[in-house]
Write an enzyme that holds these catalytic residues in place. Structure first.
Site, short mmCIF file in Angstrom:
data_model
loop_
_atom_site.label_atom_id
_atom_site.label_comp_id
_atom_site.label_asym_id
_atom_site.label_seq_id
_atom_site.Cartn_x
_atom_site.Cartn_y
_atom_site.Cartn_z
N LYS A 56 0.83 -1.21 0.00
CA LYS A 56 0.00 0.00 0.00
C LYS A 56 0.86 1.25 0.00
CE LYS A 56 -1.16 2.14 3.58
NZ LYS A 56 -1.63 2.68 4.87
N ASN A 57 1.86 1.31 0.88
CA ASN A 57 2.69 2.51 0.99
C ASN A 57 3.44 2.79 -0.30
OD1 ASN A 57 1.88 2.91 3.63
ND2 ASN A 57 3.60 1.81 4.50
N CYS A 150 -4.93 8.24 10.05
CA CYS A 150 -5.23 7.58 11.32
C CYS A 150 -4.48 8.25 12.46
CB CYS A 150 -4.87 6.10 11.24
SG CYS A 150 -3.17 5.79 10.73
N ARG A 155 2.50 13.12 14.30
CA ARG A 155 3.32 12.95 13.10
C ARG A 155 3.33 14.27 12.34
NH1 ARG A 155 0.86 8.10 9.93
NH2 ARG A 155 -1.08 8.98 10.70
N PRO A 156 4.15 15.21 12.78
CA PRO A 156 4.16 16.54 12.15
C PRO A 156 4.67 16.47 10.72
CG PRO A 156 6.02 16.30 13.65
CD PRO A 156 5.15 15.09 13.86
N ASP A 158 6.32 19.04 9.41
CA ASP A 158 7.37 20.06 9.30
C ASP A 158 8.53 19.60 8.43
OD1 ASP A 158 5.74 21.34 11.02
OD2 ASP A 158 7.15 21.52 12.67
N LEU A 159 8.85 18.30 8.49
CA LEU A 159 9.97 17.79 7.71
C LEU A 159 9.73 17.98 6.22
CD1 LEU A 159 12.71 16.40 7.94
CD2 LEU A 159 11.53 14.20 7.77
#
Length: 201
Positions: A56-57, A150, A155-156, A158-159
């Protein structure tokens, strides 16, 4: 930026598993914090094959990456799951033609009409933000909603923003309009690649 012509990609799959006789007999498994239970009646020999779908990923990232390509891109062994269908909807909201048949997806990104994908679809999953970078690479601009997905902890994103800025893009956060990303005119991607390493110091 020059487009990449007509790729054909097959998502890798794991080898087909070999089944062995189970050693458990009439085992009951009860998931934590649940009234449901699974009862396994063992002792019988199992045999056969199970079709293993593509990752999936990988599928989500490659589908977004087809925005960089001219002509038709054909993907095989793509899993037919809700996240993949959401990504297909995101691509179509940009004016991209997407045809699906079984585990095969054909994407023709020659007809991109917008750099602003459907906000409702983007907010359904984290991977909805993936389309921002290929849009910048090919069109020079992207306006993308903050991603959803989800709830498995902080899980920011910013990266993502820092990486785009390091490559010469201007990233602006707008209230209610989520994320606006526009490239600096005459930016040079190659000259900025080394600065990305500073993000990990």
């Amino acid at each position: 930026m020059a487009s990449i012509p007509n790729p054909s990609i097959h998502l890798s799959q794991s080898p087909k598993p070999t089944f062995i006789s189970p050693k458990l007999h009439n085992t009951t498994i009860k998931p934590p914090n649940s009234d449901q239970k699974v009862v396994i009646h063992g002792g019988l020999k199992l045999s056969g094959h199970v079709e293993i779908s593509g990752s999936k990923n990988s599928a989500l990232a490659v589908l977004a990456g087809t925005l960089c390509c001219s002509g038709a891109s054909k993907l095989r062994n793509v899993p037919d799951i809700s996240d993949v269908r959401t990504m297909v909807s995101i691509l179509r909201s940009l004016g991209v033609r997407v045809d699906t048949c079984g585990g095969e997806v054909v994407v023709d990104a020659d007809g991109i009409l917008s750099v602003d994908p459907c906000c409702e679809e983007v907010r359904k999953m984290r991977a909805g933000f993936f389309c921002s970078r290929p849009l910048i690479a090919r069109i020079g601009e992207a306006v993308v909603a903050l991603p959803g997905g989800c709830d498995i902890g902080t899980r920011p994103v910013d990266l993502f923003f820092n990486g785009l800025r390091a490559l010469g893009a201007v990233v602006e956060l707008r209230i209610r309009r989520a994320v606006a990303v526009a490239c600096v005119p005459d930016f040079g991607w190659a000259s900025h690649i080394e600065s990305v390493d500073k993000l990990y110091d």
